[in-house]
Write a protein that holds these residues in place. Structure first.
Motif, PDB file in Angstrom:
ATOM      1  N   GLY A   1     -52.407  18.718  20.478  1.00  6.15           N
ATOM      2  CA  GLY A   1     -53.628  19.576  20.650  1.00  6.15           C
ATOM      3  C   GLY A   1     -54.910  18.994  20.036  1.00  6.15           C
ATOM      4  N   ASP A   2     -55.882  20.001  20.178  1.00  6.47           N
ATOM      5  CA  ASP A   2     -57.391  19.798  19.600  1.00  6.47           C
ATOM      6  C   ASP A   2     -57.247  20.067  18.281  1.00  6.47           C
ATOM      7  N   PHE A   3     -57.427  18.958  17.372  1.00  7.80           N
ATOM      8  CA  PHE A   3     -57.334  19.258  15.968  1.00  7.80           C
ATOM      9  C   PHE A   3     -58.668  19.154  15.183  1.00  7.80           C
ATOM     10  N   ASN A   4     -59.714  18.782  16.012  1.00  7.24           N
ATOM     11  CA  ASN A   4     -61.097  18.926  15.669  1.00  7.24           C
ATOM     12  C   ASN A   4     -61.289  18.092  14.354  1.00  7.24           C
ATOM     13  N   ASP A   5     -60.244  17.358  14.196  1.00  5.93           N
ATOM     14  CA  ASP A   5     -60.331  16.432  12.879  1.00  5.93           C
ATOM     15  C   ASP A   5     -60.997  15.078  13.228  1.00  5.93           C
ATOM     16  N   TRP A   6     -62.313  15.307  12.988  1.00  6.98           N
ATOM     17  CA  TRP A   6     -63.226  14.168  13.120  1.00  6.98           C
ATOM     18  C   TRP A   6     -63.224  13.079  12.027  1.00  6.98           C
ATOM     19  N   ARG A   7     -62.662  13.568  11.082  1.00  2.00           N
ATOM     20  CA  ARG A   7     -62.763  12.714   9.756  1.00  2.00           C
ATOM     21  C   ARG A   7     -61.306  11.957   9.377  1.00  2.00           C
ATOM     22  N   GLY A   8     -60.517  12.591  10.442  1.00  2.48           N
ATOM     23  CA  GLY A   8     -59.122  11.821  10.085  1.00  2.48           C
ATOM     24  C   GLY A   8     -58.320  11.997   9.192  1.00  2.48           C
TER      25      GLY A   8
END
Length: 240
Positions: free
Chosen positions: A161-168
């Motif tokens: 899905g979409d985790f919106n985890d741009w910082r990993g």
């Protein structure tokens, strides 16, 4: 794939019919979708080609015989959430509310899928996490709890899905807390760039697996996919 409520980038066009065609051409066994509209009276009255069926049923019709929908955000004119479409029977499903605060309603849609020839159910969890990191930390902890307590250790598990985890930050938390490994990171060395679709830069969308052998991973960002949403679609092929 985050389908952006069926609209193209910047909401310029309603693309649900084209999205259904593209999904049918790709023909995956299981589809994980975010931002799926269950009902919207305002758009229904104004948008040409708005289907009579809820959008997850419209997308699944005649191809994916089984589907599940988890309603997350509810508003005066309708609601939207996550959906899973499957060519194999969905034995049961549960939508876990992992909302943090009152602004963003988020959920984990957990399905048990009976795949022929597999002795245990395949567990599929469709994810859409919050925009703020402090929200995501709590939601990732909730995901680890579901993956550890509700999924047997020897069962195949796919979380997408979409985790919106741009910082990993999700890799470490899900690896340590639930034994999950990101498919693109394992197969290609790094998570896929998926947003924005016209020039993917951010690695927001993910596919995490446990007890699944990954064979091939692809980002679907060219036409027709580049016109269908603001997120690129991710495609993972694996063996159970």
């Amino acid at each position: 794939m985050n389908i952006h409520k069926g609209f193209s980038l910047f909401n310029r066009r309603f693309m649900l019919h084209e999205l259904r065609d593209a999904l049918r051409q790709a023909a995956p066994d299981v589809v994980f979708l975010q931002e799926v509209i269950g009902a919207d009276a305002r758009h229904e009255a104004a948008v040409t080609g708005w289907p009579a069926l809820p959008h997850w049923e419209f997308l699944a019709e005649t191809i994916w015989g089984y589907s599940a929908y988890g309603r997350n955000a509810v508003y005066t004119h309708g609601h939207h959430g996550n959906a899973v479409l499957s060519k194999f029977p969905i034995a049961d499903f549960q939508n876990h509310d992992v909302s943090v605060g009152d602004v963003e309603r988020r959920g984990l849609l957990h399905c048990r899928i009976n795949v022929p020839g597999i002795g245990v159910p395949v567990h599929a969890i469709c994810v859409h996490l919050g925009l703020r990191e402090w929200q995501r930390r709590q939601q990732l902890r909730a995901l680890c709890e579901v993956a550890s307590s509700a999924v047997p250790a020897d069962a195949p598990l796919i979380v997408a899905g979409d985790f919106n985890d741009w910082r990993g930050r999700a890799h470490g938390m899900l690896g340590q807390g639930a034994g999950l490994q990101e498919a693109f990171a394992w197969n290609q060395g790094v998570a896929a760039r998926s947003f924005p679709v016209y020039l993917p830069l951010l690695r927001l969308d993910r596919v995490y697996c446990r007890n699944v052998e990954i064979d091939r991973c692809r980002v679907l960002s060219r036409q027709p996919w580049s016109r269908l949403s603001d997120h690129a679609a991710l495609c993972v092929e694996g063996r159970l």
